[in-house]
Design an enzyme around this catalytic site. Structure first.
Site, PDB file in Angstrom:
ATOM      1  N   ASN A 183       0.868  -1.176   0.000  1.00  0.00           N
ATOM      2  CA  ASN A 183       0.000   0.000   0.000  1.00  0.00           C
ATOM      3  C   ASN A 183       0.901   1.220   0.000  1.00  0.00           C
ATOM      4  OD1 ASN A 183      -1.769   2.090   0.489  1.00  0.00           O
ATOM      5  ND2 ASN A 183      -2.238   1.489   2.592  1.00  0.00           N
ATOM      6  N   PRO A 184       1.035   1.930  -1.135  1.00  0.00           N
ATOM      7  CA  PRO A 184       2.005   3.032  -1.209  1.00  0.00           C
ATOM      8  C   PRO A 184       1.671   4.191  -0.287  1.00  0.00           C
ATOM      9  CG  PRO A 184       0.590   3.022  -3.151  1.00  0.00           C
ATOM     10  CD  PRO A 184       0.278   1.765  -2.393  1.00  0.00           C
ATOM     11  N   THR A 207      -1.276  -1.726  -4.295  1.00  0.00           N
ATOM     12  CA  THR A 207      -2.727  -1.623  -4.188  1.00  0.00           C
ATOM     13  C   THR A 207      -3.142  -0.188  -4.492  1.00  0.00           C
ATOM     14  OG1 THR A 207      -2.618  -1.185  -1.806  1.00  0.00           O
ATOM     15  CG2 THR A 207      -2.837  -3.472  -2.499  1.00  0.00           C
ATOM     16  N   GLN A 227      -9.056   0.869  -1.361  1.00  0.00           N
ATOM     17  CA  GLN A 227      -9.497  -0.008  -0.287  1.00  0.00           C
ATOM     18  C   GLN A 227     -10.114  -1.282  -0.883  1.00  0.00           C
ATOM     19  OE1 GLN A 227     -12.456   1.673   2.302  1.00  0.00           O
ATOM     20  NE2 GLN A 227     -12.075   0.216   3.949  1.00  0.00           N
ATOM     21  N   ASP A 232      -1.713  -3.106   9.675  1.00  0.00           N
ATOM     22  CA  ASP A 232      -2.526  -4.295   9.911  1.00  0.00           C
ATOM     23  C   ASP A 232      -3.726  -4.375   8.973  1.00  0.00           C
ATOM     24  OD1 ASP A 232      -0.979  -5.262  12.110  1.00  0.00           O
ATOM     25  OD2 ASP A 232      -1.866  -3.699  13.366  1.00  0.00           O
ATOM     26  N   ASP A 278      -8.692   4.659  18.244  1.00  0.00           N
ATOM     27  CA  ASP A 278      -8.299   4.158  16.930  1.00  0.00           C
ATOM     28  C   ASP A 278      -9.052   4.867  15.813  1.00  0.00           C
ATOM     29  OD1 ASP A 278      -7.105   2.667  14.990  1.00  0.00           O
ATOM     30  OD2 ASP A 278      -7.876   0.743  15.642  1.00  0.00           O
ATOM     31  N   ASP A 293      -9.747  -5.714  14.314  1.00  0.00           N
ATOM     32  CA  ASP A 293      -8.399  -5.494  13.757  1.00  0.00           C
ATOM     33  C   ASP A 293      -8.198  -4.038  13.340  1.00  0.00           C
ATOM     34  OD1 ASP A 293      -8.115  -8.156  14.197  1.00  0.00           O
ATOM     35  OD2 ASP A 293      -8.008  -8.747  12.093  1.00  0.00           O
ATOM     36  N   GLY A 294      -8.779  -3.127  14.105  1.00  0.00           N
ATOM     37  CA  GLY A 294      -8.649  -1.712  13.806  1.00  0.00           C
ATOM     38  C   GLY A 294      -9.597  -1.197  12.749  1.00  0.00           C
TER      39      GLY A 294
END
Length: 621
Positions: A152-153, A184, A187, A211, A308, A589-590
């Site tokens: 993921n840049p 990628t 999303q 993550d 988060d 997972d966030g």
């Protein structure tokens, strides 16, 4: 009293030899290889009693290769070893040590000796058994594993691609690993990619981000009709995001000291180069709507999920967003009424802290799971063929002259582009698809041209301002996966044997691995395959000062020692969380998921993690 001698297996020499140095002339070195380290001692011009940097642990070696001079009169072969030792300021620094194998009269004999060292060293790095010294040959090494790298840049503060290009790709090329790389673009792009992937073509999938990208890949595999085979695909993570909890757990598992940022990335990259997979427990999470997703990390409600999600607006700050979010969360500390029910594990075990460190209600048992059956998973090394994915076009390196040396450093081939080096990688079978390891660059030498990204089209920057909507877009649900035999339908009464707490909570956490963040070992004793979901909660009535102390102590894994009466802990096989407060945030997972009742069950060893070899926690170099 003198310390006990090192175990024989760790101190017994496996190979020993004398080499010249390169590019410096005149120096001679004795190299000794053991199962744990490479010992380097200078013999000429002046022997060293205590050589500086003379002990190189295998845990900091990424790989090695053989090289050949372009001078026809040079009968020597060259052994190049790539290391990442810590510098004086604590950070890792790449170094390439080149030694000259010149003990024989012909190049072929010297090359055979250099290749013998490469085969022995690479076998040890990858955990392969070594035969007798006379039987060590390049044929010992299997074909290099082939990895699909997904980057993921925009991970972290947008530096993921730069770190990938400058650090990750050179290191895994030094290790002789074969890879394809895909950026990628949006999303759920990674999720879509792995759903249509021909898995037989790959030995592992590695994400370069936080993550969140790992979550996409995992749930994409479990979305597939062949999920039972797909979930066995070994998955790795190289931390380039703001949330790197799984990488923190991998770093601890590998025996390295706690690290952040680039140091954490280099540690995890070294473990990836070493190879080795580990069973990974997964948590099947059923949401209020009845949809299901799979978690490798955590389910959070209350303070942690608030921080988060509400810190998303500060994503440009990188991991500092969580510090700022914590300060803001403490200023507006809330409690949430809810009901937490869990199915305790069957066998009693020790508490995560001292016996007096965790006050418990009568029903809050400190129990441990029965040993989980090891998960069957595909071997890391197996025969694969090339996929029709676009590869980055490697750029051949120019001939680089070492200062003060009349001979150029050897030109490295790319995919066999230079016949002299095509067979000198030291492995067997196919030549790697990725660039061969690079020689040390002299000061002022030009760097390689950057690898172009594979993906085409416009790169979309994800929105980072404002809060996400209360109902997230669809990424979370995963229809595949095993049945939750311990859970009744959500909303149905729970069977006997469950423990229920109805309280005002500040936070509720359900964790599978040890870490909540890269530097937050929330459950220090947790393992990737302990078959337990670790429940941690803080009740209402805790002061802001104590909550802050808890999180500061969590960085050292000592928060259970504070004796805070509002802190509770229980290991479980399954749980149900029913928020009774009408508004709140719930994360898996966030990732923000729909708010409402949720339940989950642990599935021991369902996944496979590329975690590298285990080490002694906190003692790594």
């Amino acid at each position: 009293m003198a310390p006990p001698p090192a175990p024989l297996a760790a101190s017994t020499p496996l190979l020993h030899g004398e080499f010249g140095s390169y590019p410096a002339r005149g120096s001679r070195f004795a190299l000794t290889l053991t199962s744990q380290a490479l010992h380097i001692q200078r013999l000429l011009p002046k022997p060293e009693a205590r050589p500086r940097d003379g002990l190189v642990p295998l845990s900091v070696i990424s790989g090695c290769c053989t090289l050949r001079s372009h001078s026809p009169s040079d009968s020597a072969a060259y052994l190049c070893i790539y290391t990442y030792l810590r510098g004086r300021r604590g950070g890792r620094r790449r170094a390439a040590r080149t030694f000259q194998a010149d003990g024989a009269a012909t190049y072929e004999e010297n090359r055979a000796e250099a290749q013998r060292w490469v085969a022995a060293l690479m076998s040890l790095l990858r955990g392969l058994p070594l035969p007798g010294e006379d039987e060590i040959t390049p044929e010992l090494l299997p074909r290099p594993p082939r990895l699909l790298l997904l980057v993921n840049p925009f991970g972290g503060r947008g530096q993921a691609w730069q770190w990938c290009e400058n650090h990750v790709l050179p290191m895994i090329s030094e290790a002789g690993l074969s890879f394809n790389l895909i950026q990628t673009e949006r999303q759920n792009h990674a999720r879509e990619l792995v759903q249509g992937l021909s898995l037989s073509e790959w030995d592992g999938i590695v994400t370069l981000s936080g993550d969140g990208l790992f979550y996409e890949v995992l749930n994409g595999l479990l979305d597939r009709p062949d999920w039972e085979q797909a979930v066995k695909m070994p998955l790795g993570i190289l931390p380039c995001g703001s949330g790197n909890a799984l990488a923190g757990a991998v770093n601890r598992h590998g025996g390295f000291a706690p690290a952040l940022g680039l140091d954490l990335l280099l540690n995890c990259s070294l473990l990836l180069c070493r190879g080795g997979s580990h069973p990974l427990d997964l948590l099947s999470v059923t949401l209020a709507s009845g949809s299901r997703c799979f978690s490798f990390l955590s389910v959070a409600w209350g303070f942690v999920s608030d921080v988060d999600i509400q810190s998303e607006r500060f994503r440009a700050l990188g991991r500092a967003r969580f510090t700022l979010g914590t300060v803001l969360g403490l200023a507006t500390l809330r409690t949430y009424r809810g009901r937490l029910s869990y199915l305790p594990t069957a066998v009693e075990s020790a508490s995560p802290g001292p016996a007096h460190g965790l006050p418990r209600a009568k029903s809050e048992l400190t129990l441990a799971p029965a040993p989980a059956a090891p998960a069957a998973h595909s071997p890391l090394h197996r025969s694969v063929s090339d996929l029709p994915l676009p590869l980055p076009v490697p750029v051949p390196q120019p001939t680089l002259a070492s200062p003060g040396s009349p001979e150029p450093l050897p030109v490295l081939s790319v995919n066999g582009g230079v016949p002299e080096l095509a067979g000198d990688w030291g492995g067997s079978g196919e030549a790697p698809l990725s660039p061969d390891p690079l020689p040390p660059l002299p000061s002022g030498s030009p760097k390689a041209a950057p690898l172009p990204p594979i993906t085409e089209g416009h790169q979309e920057m994800p929105a980072t301002s404002g809060l996400p909507p209360s109902t997230p877009a669809a990424p979370a649900a995963s229809p595949g996966g095993p049945q939750d035999h311990l859970l009744p339908p959500l909303g149905s009464p729970l069977p006997p044997g469950w423990v229920t707490l109805e309280e005002d909570f500040v936070l509720v956490l359900a964790l599978s691995p040890s870490h909540l963040g890269a530097d937050l070992p929330a459950i220090p004793h947790a393992r990737f395959d302990d078959g337990v979901v670790h429940l941690l909660w803080v009740r209402g009535g805790v002061s802001r000062a104590m909550l802050l102390r808890l999180f500061l102590a969590m960085e050292r894994g000592s928060h259970f020692n504070l004796g805070c009466p509002q802190v509770g802990y229980a290991p479980a096989r399954a749980f149900r969380l029913e928020p009774l407060t009408p508004r709140g945030l719930l994360t898996v997972d966030g990732e923000l998921v729909e708010y409402g009742p949720v339940q989950a069950q642990i599935h021991p060893g369902l996944g496979t993690l590329l975690a590298g070899p285990p080490g002694c926690a906190g003692q790594g170099p």
